[in-house]
Motif scaffolding. Structure first.
Motif, PDB file in Angstrom:
ATOM      1  N   CYS A  12     -43.900 -58.739 -33.953  1.00  0.00           N
ATOM      2  CA  CYS A  12     -43.738 -57.838 -32.414  1.00  0.00           C
ATOM      3  C   CYS A  12     -42.186 -58.210 -32.303  1.00  0.00           C
ATOM      4  O   CYS A  12     -41.774 -59.023 -31.615  1.00  0.00           O
ATOM      5  CB  CYS A  12     -44.895 -58.481 -31.892  1.00  0.00           C
ATOM      6  SG  CYS A  12     -44.438 -57.758 -29.736  1.00  0.00           S
ATOM      7  N   SER A  42     -41.378 -58.347 -29.211  1.00  0.00           N
ATOM      8  CA  SER A  42     -41.273 -58.617 -28.037  1.00  0.00           C
ATOM      9  C   SER A  42     -42.013 -59.923 -28.303  1.00  0.00           C
ATOM     10  O   SER A  42     -40.994 -60.701 -27.443  1.00  0.00           O
ATOM     11  CB  SER A  42     -41.957 -57.821 -27.280  1.00  0.00           C
ATOM     12  OG  SER A  42     -42.840 -58.409 -25.913  1.00  0.00           O
ATOM     13  N   CYS A  43     -43.122 -60.695 -28.651  1.00  0.00           N
ATOM     14  CA  CYS A  43     -43.089 -61.493 -28.553  1.00  0.00           C
ATOM     15  C   CYS A  43     -43.165 -62.204 -30.324  1.00  0.00           C
ATOM     16  O   CYS A  43     -43.274 -63.466 -30.295  1.00  0.00           O
ATOM     17  CB  CYS A  43     -44.749 -62.083 -28.582  1.00  0.00           C
ATOM     18  SG  CYS A  43     -45.929 -60.913 -29.651  1.00  0.00           S
ATOM     19  N   CYS A  63     -49.756 -54.588 -28.149  1.00  0.00           N
ATOM     20  CA  CYS A  63     -49.644 -55.369 -29.559  1.00  0.00           C
ATOM     21  C   CYS A  63     -50.874 -56.650 -28.852  1.00  0.00           C
ATOM     22  O   CYS A  63     -51.561 -56.922 -27.870  1.00  0.00           O
ATOM     23  CB  CYS A  63     -48.133 -56.248 -29.005  1.00  0.00           C
ATOM     24  SG  CYS A  63     -48.021 -58.629 -29.623  1.00  0.00           S
ATOM     25  N   CYS A  99     -49.336 -60.578 -27.734  1.00  0.00           N
ATOM     26  CA  CYS A  99     -48.908 -60.304 -25.706  1.00  0.00           C
ATOM     27  C   CYS A  99     -48.707 -59.081 -25.000  1.00  0.00           C
ATOM     28  O   CYS A  99     -48.466 -59.093 -24.036  1.00  0.00           O
ATOM     29  CB  CYS A  99     -46.920 -60.914 -26.258  1.00  0.00           C
ATOM     30  SG  CYS A  99     -46.276 -59.018 -26.670  1.00  0.00           S
TER      31      CYS A  99
HETATM   32 ZN   LIG Z   1     -46.176 -59.627 -29.072  1.00  0.00          ZN
END
Ligand SMILES: [Zn+2]
Length: 260
Positions: free
Chosen positions: A40, A42-43, A65, A68
């Motif tokens: 991911c 983002s996380c 996701c 997260c």
């Molecule tokens: Zn994520």
């Protein structure tokens, strides 16, 4: 052609589209494409295999996701669907012949260029330079356009944009056309030949003009801040030339050259 072939090509298209997403995301950042599982953005959590199924995972996770809950861009499933759609169209047109494989590979390159140029305003040499060689090489295969047509296409494609770049720089006193655009046009000329490369220039310029006008009308800030990249329009024009090129050229020859 049986339905099984279409289903196989669609499935392959989705999986390859999923790979193209990775290429588009990782390569401009200097990451190694093949290294490690998808994660991911983002996380950074590594994705389980069941989060990696094209389109279906996106729908099952409702565009978020699984860890997260960060929003995942709709672009990922769209790239997968687009790749599959290109494969299906080309299968319908060419069956499992050599042009099917050649144009499928070219479409994958165009999809990658489209999004990388949109995101980063670069057209990577590692696509266009091998692409020029590949375009010349496949002109020899049965059903290919022939080396002469391919070489003329390369010169007409690259040369036109080179001229446009020189003239543009003189007129506007700033870079109007990048080297990446020139190499991309040379690659497209080598694959498609000079008629289709001229056709795709006209299509790209027309689409580019319309989009630029809308873009500028929407935002005065964008107008000052950044140039609109030309690569995505070349990619769209090339797709149109692949799909409608033969018919449009035939129409032109019949109606304007053999005119009554
Ligand atoms: Zn994520």
């Amino acid at each position: 052609m049986n339905i099984g072939t279409y289903i196989t090509v669609a499935a392959f298209g989705l999986v390859i589209g999923s790979f193209l997403n990775v290429v588009i995301y990782r390569l401009p950042l200097g990451m190694i494409v093949a290294a490690g599982r998808s994660f991911c953005p983002s996380c950074k959590t590594q994705l389980k295999w069941y989060c990696n199924i094209p389109v279906l995972s996106y729908m099952a996770l409702r565009g978020k996701c699984g860890f997260c809950h960060a929003h995942i861009s709709i672009r990922y499933p769209l790239v997968e669907l687009l790749t599959a759609a290109c494969g299906l169209y080309l299968l319908w047109q060419y069956h499992l012949s050599i042009p099917f494989y050649v144009f499928s590979a070219l479409c994958c390159a165009l999809i990658v260029i489209f999004f990388i140029d949109l995101d980063h305003q670069i057209i990577p040499d590692w696509i266009t330079l091998p692409g020029i060689v590949a375009g010349l090489a496949v002109s020899f295969v049965p059903g290919g356009i022939g080396i002469l047509q391919s070489a003329i296409g390369l010169v007409v494609g690259g040369g036109s944009l080179f001229l446009a770049a020189v003239i543009g720089e003189k007129l506007f006193k700033k870079e109007a056309m990048g080297g990446g655009d020139i190499k991309m046009a040379a690659m497209l000329g080598a694959f498609l030949g000079w008629q289709k490369v001229l056709l795709l220039f006209m299509a790209a310029a027309a689409i580019g003009l319309v989009v630029s006008i809308i873009w500028m009308a929407l935002s005065a800030k964008l107008r000052k801040e950044r140039l609109i990249p030309f690569g995505p329009f070349l990619a769209l024009g090339a797709m149109l030339a692949i799909v409608y090129g033969d018919r449009l050229i035939q129409f032109y020859v019949q109606n304007f050259l053999h005119g009554n």
